[in-house]
Design an enzyme around this catalytic site. Sequence first.
Site, PDB file in Angstrom:
ATOM      1  N   ASP A 224      50.914  39.252  42.309  1.00 22.74           N
ATOM      2  CA  ASP A 224      51.034  39.123  40.862  1.00 22.74           C
ATOM      3  C   ASP A 224      51.419  40.469  40.242  1.00 22.74           C
ATOM      4  O   ASP A 224      51.224  41.539  40.837  1.00 22.74           O
ATOM      5  CB  ASP A 224      49.715  38.644  40.253  1.00 22.74           C
TER       6      ASP A 224
ATOM      7  N   TYR B  44      42.447  40.954  50.778  1.00 18.57           N
ATOM      8  CA  TYR B  44      42.430  41.320  49.357  1.00 18.57           C
ATOM      9  C   TYR B  44      41.140  42.055  49.011  1.00 18.57           C
ATOM     10  O   TYR B  44      40.081  41.798  49.595  1.00 18.57           O
ATOM     11  CB  TYR B  44      42.495  40.075  48.477  1.00 18.57           C
TER      12      TYR B  44
ATOM     13  N   TYR C 148      45.234  31.289  46.578  1.00 18.41           N
ATOM     14  CA  TYR C 148      45.201  31.921  45.257  1.00 18.41           C
ATOM     15  C   TYR C 148      43.814  32.541  45.048  1.00 18.41           C
ATOM     16  O   TYR C 148      42.829  31.824  44.868  1.00 18.41           O
ATOM     17  CB  TYR C 148      45.492  30.900  44.156  1.00 18.41           C
TER      18      TYR C 148
END
Length: 408
Positions: free
Chosen positions: A235, A303, A372
């Site tokens: 993103d 992440y 996501y």
Amino acid sequence: MESQITGKALKIMEIAEGNLCNHCLGRMFSKTVEGPDNEYRGEYVRHALNETGADASTADSCYICGNIFDDVENRIIDKIIAKINQENIEFSTFLVGCRVSPEILSKEEEIQKNLELDVENIKKEINREIGKKLYFTFNKEVEFDYPNIVIMVDFVKDNIDVQINPIFIEGRYRKLVRGIPQTKWPCGKCRGKGCPSCNYTGKQYPETVEELISPEAIKLACGSESKFHGAGREDIDVKMLGNGRPFVLEIKEPKTRNLDLETLEEKINTFAGGKVEVQDLKFVGKDRKGTIKCSSTDTYKVYSAIVELENDISEDKLNLLNSMEIINQRTPIRVSHRRADKIRTRTVRNITTKPLAANKFEMIVECEGGLYIKELISGDEGRSKPSVSEILGVNAKCIQLDVLEVNI
């Protein structure tokens, strides 16, 4: 055998009114007369005809090609060489193609059809003859699958075009600042046309990862433009850290192919000014771009997310997140306008947490590509199950996200 050849040759010469060059005569026997090329075969057949008493002298103007092979020898080859040298095109492999007038093809087809001949057509011979001469001139190899350049000779328009095929450079990029998309986003108001809102750039954001990487590569390769192929994308508000995200940069019409990739890496990193860095640059084949683009769900990623909770929770409760493994996610609301509405199943490999405050913690997630993370945390109004919000029993949101690893 000899009589069959002369008998067929007499019929061919009758249709052509005796006017055939050795190339076009020999091509009619490309599968029946042995020899190094069609010109040799034509000489052989002509000699055989003369021995029978037939008048088989060489024609002033060939019935089929109009002496196009003389044009190749005396003019076309020099034009091709001059064009390549003038434009300073660097190549190691090439392929030749051509366009001839429909009249030539029609006359050739007429003879082959009348005598039921199954032989190569004139365009194939022209391409081969040009290719042989260029091979000896440049000492470069002919390549049929993916040549560096394709030389198109248009005998109808008397034009020569050199198509330069792209080069492909694979590497990894690190995005060190937030607020930069991977590739260009058209302005939402003018849809790329240019307006006061986007300062007439047509872009939603002033710069992209692609725009920080591509210019130096295009310049060094003397290319016309580029196309960026990433292994997924992060993103806009997410950093890409660790060893970076794999990408392939396609540089179109490069006049220089043998780039010094260490120099290119230095130039890109200097130009990007600390916003983006590239590393591990290497040349790859054209198929690699498809592999990279389709690799997103075949990867695993790591992440780092900073999670903020609506209410305080105990540190022990964070251990409940270790139960998260199979995640079902309906297309997130934030991307539903550009992604198909479906449920995706992804796997979480591992989660570790570190408290930062009573209502804030860091979460390291190792997971399958295509998951996501923001929705994994918030639950996305029930579209992501299970979620951090659901398991902890308190509304949670991601306030900062970084990609640490992309493994393919």
